[in-house]
Design a protein around this motif. Structure first.
Motif, PDB file in Angstrom:
ATOM      1  N   VAL A   1       2.089  -2.500  -6.186  1.00 12.30           N
ATOM      2  CA  VAL A   1       1.432  -1.502  -5.342  1.00 12.30           C
ATOM      3  C   VAL A   1      -0.066  -1.714  -5.440  1.00 12.30           C
ATOM      4  O   VAL A   1      -0.609  -1.908  -6.535  1.00 12.30           O
ATOM      5  CB  VAL A   1       1.815  -0.074  -5.787  1.00 12.30           C
ATOM      6  N   ILE A   2      -0.731  -1.710  -4.280  1.00 15.87           N
ATOM      7  CA  ILE A   2      -2.188  -1.764  -4.217  1.00 15.87           C
ATOM      8  C   ILE A   2      -2.615  -0.525  -3.452  1.00 15.87           C
ATOM      9  O   ILE A   2      -2.336  -0.407  -2.264  1.00 15.87           O
ATOM     10  CB  ILE A   2      -2.672  -3.045  -3.509  1.00 15.87           C
ATOM     11  N   SER A   3      -3.275   0.412  -4.154  1.00 13.05           N
ATOM     12  CA  SER A   3      -3.523   1.703  -3.535  1.00 13.05           C
ATOM     13  C   SER A   3      -4.835   2.317  -3.999  1.00 13.05           C
ATOM     14  O   SER A   3      -5.324   2.006  -5.084  1.00 13.05           O
ATOM     15  CB  SER A   3      -2.368   2.651  -3.867  1.00 13.05           C
ATOM     16  N   THR A   4      -5.355   3.203  -3.174  1.00 14.29           N
ATOM     17  CA  THR A   4      -6.524   3.992  -3.567  1.00 14.29           C
ATOM     18  C   THR A   4      -6.093   5.151  -4.460  1.00 14.29           C
ATOM     19  O   THR A   4      -6.937   5.783  -5.097  1.00 14.29           O
ATOM     20  CB  THR A   4      -7.251   4.564  -2.332  1.00 14.29           C
ATOM     21  N   LEU A   5      -4.805   5.453  -4.497  1.00 11.61           N
ATOM     22  CA  LEU A   5      -4.296   6.528  -5.345  1.00 11.61           C
ATOM     23  C   LEU A   5      -4.338   6.065  -6.801  1.00 11.61           C
ATOM     24  O   LEU A   5      -3.555   5.210  -7.201  1.00 11.61           O
ATOM     25  CB  LEU A   5      -2.865   6.905  -4.948  1.00 11.61           C
TER      26      LEU A   5
ATOM     27  N   TYR B   1       5.964   4.680  -0.548  1.00 12.39           N
ATOM     28  CA  TYR B   1       7.082   5.253  -1.314  1.00 12.39           C
ATOM     29  C   TYR B   1       8.392   5.094  -0.542  1.00 12.39           C
ATOM     30  O   TYR B   1       9.434   4.779  -1.119  1.00 12.39           O
ATOM     31  CB  TYR B   1       6.840   6.738  -1.605  1.00 12.39           C
ATOM     32  N   GLN B   2       8.333   5.288   0.766  1.00  7.01           N
ATOM     33  CA  GLN B   2       9.536   5.139   1.597  1.00  7.01           C
ATOM     34  C   GLN B   2       9.980   3.676   1.648  1.00  7.01           C
ATOM     35  O   GLN B   2      11.178   3.388   1.670  1.00  7.01           O
ATOM     36  CB  GLN B   2       9.275   5.694   3.000  1.00  7.01           C
TER      37      GLN B   2
ATOM     38  N   ASP C   1       0.868  -1.186   0.000  1.00  3.85           N
ATOM     39  CA  ASP C   1       0.000   0.000   0.000  1.00  3.85           C
ATOM     40  C   ASP C   1       0.900   1.229   0.000  1.00  3.85           C
ATOM     41  O   ASP C   1       2.020   1.193   0.501  1.00  3.85           O
ATOM     42  CB  ASP C   1      -0.888  -0.022   1.248  1.00  3.85           C
ATOM     43  N   ILE C   2       0.398   2.332  -0.538  1.00  2.00           N
ATOM     44  CA  ILE C   2       1.157   3.581  -0.528  1.00  2.00           C
ATOM     45  C   ILE C   2       0.770   4.440   0.669  1.00  2.00           C
ATOM     46  O   ILE C   2       1.622   4.944   1.394  1.00  2.00           O
ATOM     47  CB  ILE C   2       0.937   4.378  -1.842  1.00  2.00           C
ATOM     48  N   SER C   3      -0.531   4.624   0.885  1.00  2.00           N
ATOM     49  CA  SER C   3      -1.022   5.559   1.913  1.00  2.00           C
ATOM     50  C   SER C   3      -1.052   4.908   3.291  1.00  2.00           C
ATOM     51  O   SER C   3      -2.033   4.277   3.672  1.00  2.00           O
ATOM     52  CB  SER C   3      -2.425   6.050   1.541  1.00  2.00           C
ATOM     53  N   MET C   4       0.057   5.065   4.010  1.00  2.00           N
ATOM     54  CA  MET C   4       0.150   4.562   5.379  1.00  2.00           C
ATOM     55  C   MET C   4       0.785   5.659   6.230  1.00  2.00           C
ATOM     56  O   MET C   4       1.612   6.419   5.732  1.00  2.00           O
ATOM     57  CB  MET C   4       1.009   3.295   5.440  1.00  2.00           C
ATOM     58  N   PRO C   5       0.402   5.734   7.514  1.00  2.00           N
ATOM     59  CA  PRO C   5       1.000   6.756   8.377  1.00  2.00           C
ATOM     60  C   PRO C   5       2.461   6.458   8.692  1.00  2.00           C
ATOM     61  O   PRO C   5       2.910   5.323   8.557  1.00  2.00           O
ATOM     62  CB  PRO C   5       0.143   6.689   9.651  1.00  2.00           C
TER      63      PRO C   5
ATOM     64  N   GLU D   1       3.109   6.416 -11.940  1.00  2.00           N
ATOM     65  CA  GLU D   1       4.423   6.687 -12.524  1.00  2.00           C
ATOM     66  C   GLU D   1       5.480   6.894 -11.441  1.00  2.00           C
ATOM     67  O   GLU D   1       6.606   6.407 -11.566  1.00  2.00           O
ATOM     68  CB  GLU D   1       4.355   7.916 -13.432  1.00  2.00           C
ATOM     69  N   PHE D   2       5.107   7.616 -10.376  1.00  2.00           N
ATOM     70  CA  PHE D   2       6.059   7.866  -9.292  1.00  2.00           C
ATOM     71  C   PHE D   2       6.446   6.556  -8.605  1.00  2.00           C
ATOM     72  O   PHE D   2       7.627   6.303  -8.332  1.00  2.00           O
ATOM     73  CB  PHE D   2       5.484   8.869  -8.286  1.00  2.00           C
ATOM     74  N   ALA D   3       5.456   5.710  -8.340  1.00  2.00           N
ATOM     75  CA  ALA D   3       5.740   4.419  -7.701  1.00  2.00           C
ATOM     76  C   ALA D   3       6.668   3.581  -8.576  1.00  2.00           C
ATOM     77  O   ALA D   3       7.618   2.966  -8.084  1.00  2.00           O
ATOM     78  CB  ALA D   3       4.433   3.673  -7.416  1.00  2.00           C
ATOM     79  N   LYS D   4       6.420   3.567  -9.863  1.00  2.00           N
ATOM     80  CA  LYS D   4       7.267   2.785 -10.768  1.00  2.00           C
ATOM     81  C   LYS D   4       8.667   3.381 -10.859  1.00  2.00           C
ATOM     82  O   LYS D   4       9.655   2.655 -10.949  1.00  2.00           O
ATOM     83  CB  LYS D   4       6.606   2.658 -12.139  1.00  2.00           C
ATOM     84  N   LYS D   5       8.756   4.699 -10.800  1.00  2.00           N
ATOM     85  CA  LYS D   5      10.065   5.356 -10.802  1.00  2.00           C
ATOM     86  C   LYS D   5      10.883   4.938  -9.577  1.00  2.00           C
ATOM     87  O   LYS D   5      12.104   4.810  -9.640  1.00  2.00           O
ATOM     88  CB  LYS D   5       9.868   6.875 -10.822  1.00  2.00           C
ATOM     89  N   LEU D   6      10.195   4.698  -8.455  1.00  2.00           N
ATOM     90  CA  LEU D   6      10.863   4.294  -7.216  1.00  2.00           C
ATOM     91  C   LEU D   6      11.119   2.786  -7.150  1.00  2.00           C
ATOM     92  O   LEU D   6      11.658   2.295  -6.165  1.00  2.00           O
ATOM     93  CB  LEU D   6      10.048   4.730  -6.001  1.00  2.00           C
TER      94      LEU D   6
END
Length: 123
Positions: free
Chosen positions: A81-85, A62-63, A53-57, A92-97
């Motif tokens: 990545v499994i995300s609501t975004l 991404y980190q 997931d991307i959106s975590m506190p 693209e940003f996730a793939k870049k990372l």
């Protein structure tokens, strides 16, 4: 034959539960309910595939991707990545990372099976 090892890193218990229900019988599944927990697990294990997931506190997906890239072995692990975004820029940003693929929530079983077939076919 050993079952493929899958790591799920997601703070949403519903998403984690759905993935566990889909994967638990066929794969060796480990879960972390935070990015930091995922990084801790990655320091002691090398899964065959990661659902992230991307959106975590605190520590977001991404980190976690950046952490994976610091290790030449771990950087080779396919990360879906499994995300609501759902914006193309997020993907693209996730793939870049270093993410291998991207699936938007809600999770569709066919989409997950497609990724399993794509990334674990050689396992």
């Amino acid at each position: 034959m050993d079952r493929a090892k899958i790591l799920i890193i997601d703070d949403d218990p519903v998403c984690t539960g759905v993935l566990l229900a889909m994967l638990g019988d066929d794969y060796q599944v480990t879960t972390a309910n935070s990015g930091l927990g995922g990084i801790d697990l990655l320091d002691s294990t090398t899964p065959d595939l990661i659902f992230l997931d991307i959106s975590m506190p605190q520590v977001n997906g991404y980190q976690v991707l950046k952490h994976l890239q610091q290790d030449s072995i771990k950087a080779q692990i396919p990360v879906v990545v499994i995300s609501t975004l759902a914006e193309e820029s997020d993907q693209e940003f996730a793939k870049k990372l270093g993410a291998s693929d991207y699936v938007t929530k809600p999770i569709l079983p066919d989409a997950i099976q497609q990724k399993l077939d794509k990334y674990l076919a050689s396992s």
